[in-house]
Design an enzyme around this catalytic site. Structure first.
Site, mmCIF file in Angstrom:
data_model
loop_
_atom_site.group_PDB
_atom_site.id
_atom_site.type_symbol
_atom_site.label_atom_id
_atom_site.label_comp_id
_atom_site.label_asym_id
_atom_site.label_seq_id
_atom_site.Cartn_x
_atom_site.Cartn_y
_atom_site.Cartn_z
ATOM 1 N N SER A 415 0.815 -1.210 0.000
ATOM 2 C CA SER A 415 0.000 0.000 0.000
ATOM 3 C C SER A 415 0.848 1.258 0.000
ATOM 4 O O SER A 415 0.334 2.351 -0.260
ATOM 5 C CB SER A 415 -0.911 0.022 1.235
ATOM 6 O OG SER A 415 -0.139 -0.014 2.423
ATOM 7 N N HIS A 436 -3.801 -4.023 -5.173
ATOM 8 C CA HIS A 436 -3.918 -3.426 -3.844
ATOM 9 C C HIS A 436 -5.362 -3.460 -3.355
ATOM 10 O O HIS A 436 -6.208 -2.702 -3.825
ATOM 11 C CB HIS A 436 -3.401 -1.980 -3.863
ATOM 12 C CG HIS A 436 -3.496 -1.289 -2.541
ATOM 13 N ND1 HIS A 436 -3.821 0.035 -2.419
ATOM 14 C CD2 HIS A 436 -3.323 -1.772 -1.279
ATOM 15 C CE1 HIS A 436 -3.848 0.352 -1.130
ATOM 16 N NE2 HIS A 436 -3.546 -0.717 -0.428
ATOM 17 N N GLU A 448 -7.072 -1.474 -6.446
ATOM 18 C CA GLU A 448 -6.181 -0.754 -7.355
ATOM 19 C C GLU A 448 -5.252 -1.752 -8.046
ATOM 20 O O GLU A 448 -4.611 -2.570 -7.384
ATOM 21 C CB GLU A 448 -5.359 0.280 -6.577
ATOM 22 C CG GLU A 448 -6.209 1.427 -6.055
ATOM 23 C CD GLU A 448 -5.430 2.396 -5.183
ATOM 24 O OE1 GLU A 448 -5.598 3.611 -5.343
ATOM 25 O OE2 GLU A 448 -4.644 1.928 -4.326
ATOM 26 N N ASN A 486 -4.864 6.067 -1.157
ATOM 27 C CA ASN A 486 -4.101 6.522 -0.003
ATOM 28 C C ASN A 486 -3.512 7.908 -0.222
ATOM 29 O O ASN A 486 -3.334 8.674 0.729
ATOM 30 C CB ASN A 486 -2.996 5.524 0.335
ATOM 31 C CG ASN A 486 -3.552 4.264 0.987
ATOM 32 O OD1 ASN A 486 -4.676 4.252 1.465
ATOM 33 N ND2 ASN A 486 -2.768 3.196 0.993
#
Length: 644
Positions: A415, A436, A448, A486
């Site tokens: 991540s 991800h 992702e 993120n």
């Protein structure tokens, strides 16, 4: 008799079989041409009445997916909207009134207008397959079921169960539809045609609604509506999501007939269809369909998956793969480390296959502890999900590359690290792709799919196809720190933490953001993710020398890591948040906290992390829960014009 979208046949017993197979489409939808032809079929059956009528699908994908949303978006006036609703209402009323028995044979998805058509039939049979699902999901598009669903479903199964389905948009499987009374029978595919024939000719009377349910659907409906409204108000604000409130109003005050609602009412067709929420939620629907398209061009059917790392993330990824029928080997340093993941999986399978213990057992059998990593050699997909250490990931994946099949997809679930940095340890860096997932894996729809400048296109497409096999939404992203989700969440959470440093209570901050429309406040989110994870993510995004918010640094130093330690910004007794009452929300607080998220979303588009603003909106909505009624952060930033 053949129509453009329907075929009408009669068998030796005089039963008419109307089979819908919409031309040049993967799924059946109820567009204008389909509805017109259904009217023509009823005309034909009026001239030569059958002993009964079965309506079924000619598509392998399902029964009917609902109305044609493309046509719906082209409605340009209140008159056109009312005409569309009136046409469907009248046609289904006509189907209900025919003198011969009618039956909907439901195999696969039966959604929205498709379920309203089925409800207009005298009988319904569901086919017991995993793909069979019934729902009235219109509320998720900011609208309501207007072709008779609000009238017929409460009359069939009682108002409480019906309102629960209509207000949430959630679906039920074939067996539950039978238990609720939505279907008269639930049968396996091999006997579905015979079962339809027998039920249609049985003369069986419709199952009567119990007396108390009839009262609740009649004289006492106001009591039901008030209780349901209170439940809706606890989850959604009317200014954000007007449709559930309109459903309650139309059902309780207008007998479920939207055509009877005055145009001046906030529950009217005109008000609902013109609302910014409806426009934005329909936009979100098409964004979701776009994500579903990634990986479609890859002829890839993964059967075996190997996951390294049996922590919460790796174990839950393995569980979802086994749930979808794949054989999964799960590797960690010992069987003892793998055991908690197997135990969690057992609970997940038991919930998913409630009432079907054999299916739960089969799923658990597909999840195989593999501390030695023997599964690497046979796997179609190999996912590394160990702790965030560049050296450890590089060493592990280099070893896996030597033992894996040449055509296996190699993936990292990192991540915060660059895929290219990990891939540099491989003999062929083009093989590595990022896949991800987000926590909790079972609930979060977005994944992702990360590619570097060197990632092979075929490997990327197969990774996206694998994500779709899990019924997740793949989002192609460029290999940059934080990827998309993120990268936008970090600045948002840190701005909220800076507000804590300034003396604003965490509960007040969270109240401001849930009032804005976020599913969870940013401070509770930090507690849920883990304060140590928030520190690591912040340093990964902003550099090792980044200045942490004081409130975050102090709690981490004190070992207060959030939910997992029982104390963070909030106490978590028994794993449940204990949140004090919020104070008065300062003016402009929500706008201040959301601003860095909007800026980061635009920056990700500008840097090419995602291909365009629409994909940024899709990723942030499905990856963070960003208020769907806004249409996404960049759509929101463009202002009301985008919702028109």
């Amino acid at each position: 008799m053949r129509y453009a979208n329907w075929t009408l046949e009669r068998d030796a017993e005089g039963i008419a079989w109307a089979t819908l197979d919409v031309a040049d489409a993967g799924a059946n939808t109820l567009g204008l041409a389909v509805m017109t032809e259904l009217g023509d079929i009823l005309d034909e059956l009026d001239r030569q009445p059958p002993t009964g009528l079965v309506i079924r699908s000619g598509k392998p994908a399902g029964f009917i997916a609902g109305a044609n949303i493309e046509e719906f978006t082209r409605i340009d006036s209140a008159e056109a909207a009312r005409a569309l609703v009136s046409r469907g209402w009248s046609l289904f009323d006509r189907l209900t009134a025919v003198k011969y028995p009618t039956l909907a044979l439901i195999r696969g998805h039966c959604m929205g207008g498709g379920l309203e058509l089925a409800l207009a039939c005298r009988y319904r049979i569901t086919v017991d397959e995993p793909g069979t699902r019934l729902a009235l999901p219109e509320v998720m598009l900011g609208i309501y079921p207007a072709w008779g669903g609000m009238l017929r479903l409460p009359a069939l199964i009682g108002p409480a169960a019906a309102l629960d389905l209509m207000l949430t948009g959630k679906g039920v499987d074939a067996a539950k539809a039978r238990r609720l009374g939505m279907a008269d029978a639930c049968v396996p595919p091999r006997v579905m045609d015979n079962a339809a024939r027998m039920l249609l000719l049985s003369g069986q009377a419709p199952h009567p609604l119990p007396f108390m349910q009839r009262l609740l659907n009649g004289p006492l409906r106001g009591i039901v509506a008030r209780k349901a409204r209170a439940q809706v108000a606890a989850k959604a604000r009317p200014e954000h999501y007007p449709a559930p409130y309109a459903i309650l109003d139309v059902w309780s005050n207008y007998g479920g007939n939207a055509l009877d609602v005055p145009a001046s009412s906030p529950s009217s067709l005109e008000a609902i269809l013109r609302s910014p929420t409806a426009g934005n939620l329909i936009r979100v629907f098409f964004l979701q369909e776009r994500l579903k398209g990634f990986g479609k061009d890859a002829d890839f059917r993964p059967r075996r998956v190997h996951v390294v790392g049996a922590g919460v993330m790796g174990g839950d990824i393995a569980t979802e793969c086994a749930l979808r029928g794949m054989i999964v080997t799960l590797q960690d340093q010992s069987v003892e480390r793998i055991a908690p993941a197997i135990a969690r999986a057992g609970k997940r399978f038991a919930r998913k296959f409630r009432g079907k213990p054999r299916e739960a057992r089969f799923a658990l059998d597909r999840l195989i502890p593999d501390p030695a990593g023997h599964g690497v050699a046979q796997a179609d997909v190999i996912i590394e999900a160990i702790f965030e250490s560049l050296d450890a990931k590089r060493s592990l994946l280099a070893d896996i590359e030597r033992r894996a099949r040449p055509d296996a997809v190699l993936a990292s679930n990192t991540s915060s690290l660059r895929i290219s940095d990990i891939a540099s340890a491989l003999a062929d860096p083009a093989r590595l792709v990022g896949i991800h997932f987000f926590n909790p894996v079972a609930m979060m729809p977005l994944v992702e799919v990360v590619r570097t400048g060197a990632t092979a296109e075929d490997g990327f497409r197969r990774a996206a196809a694998f994500v779709r096999k899990l019924d997740k939404l793949p989002l192609p992203v460029k290999d940059e720190p934080g990827f998309l989700v993120n990268a936008v969440l970090g600045p948002y959470m840190y701005e909220a933490l800076r507000c804590v440093d300034e003396g604003i209570a965490p509960a007040t901050i969270d109240a401001a953001m849930t009032a804005f429309g976020m599913p969870m406040g940013p401070i509770e989110l930090v507690d849920t993710v883990g304060l140590d994870i928030a520190v690591a993510a912040g340093k990964a995004l902003a550099g090792a020398d980044a200045v942490l918010p004081r409130s975050l640094a102090e709690r981490v130093a004190a070992g207060q890591l959030g939910k997992k330690s029982g104390q963070g910004f909030y106490a978590w007794p028994g794993g449940k948040v204990s949140r004090p009452a919020a104070g008065a929300i300062p003016e402009g607080l929500a706008a201040r906290i959301i601003a860095p998220l909007l800026a980061a979303s635009q920056a990700c588009v500008d840097r090419g992390v995602v291909a365009d603003a629409d994909l940024a909106d899709a990723g942030v909505i499905f990856g963070t829960g960003f208020a769907p009624f806004t249409g996404g952060p960049l759509n929101f930033a463009r202002g009301p014009r985008a919702a028109a």
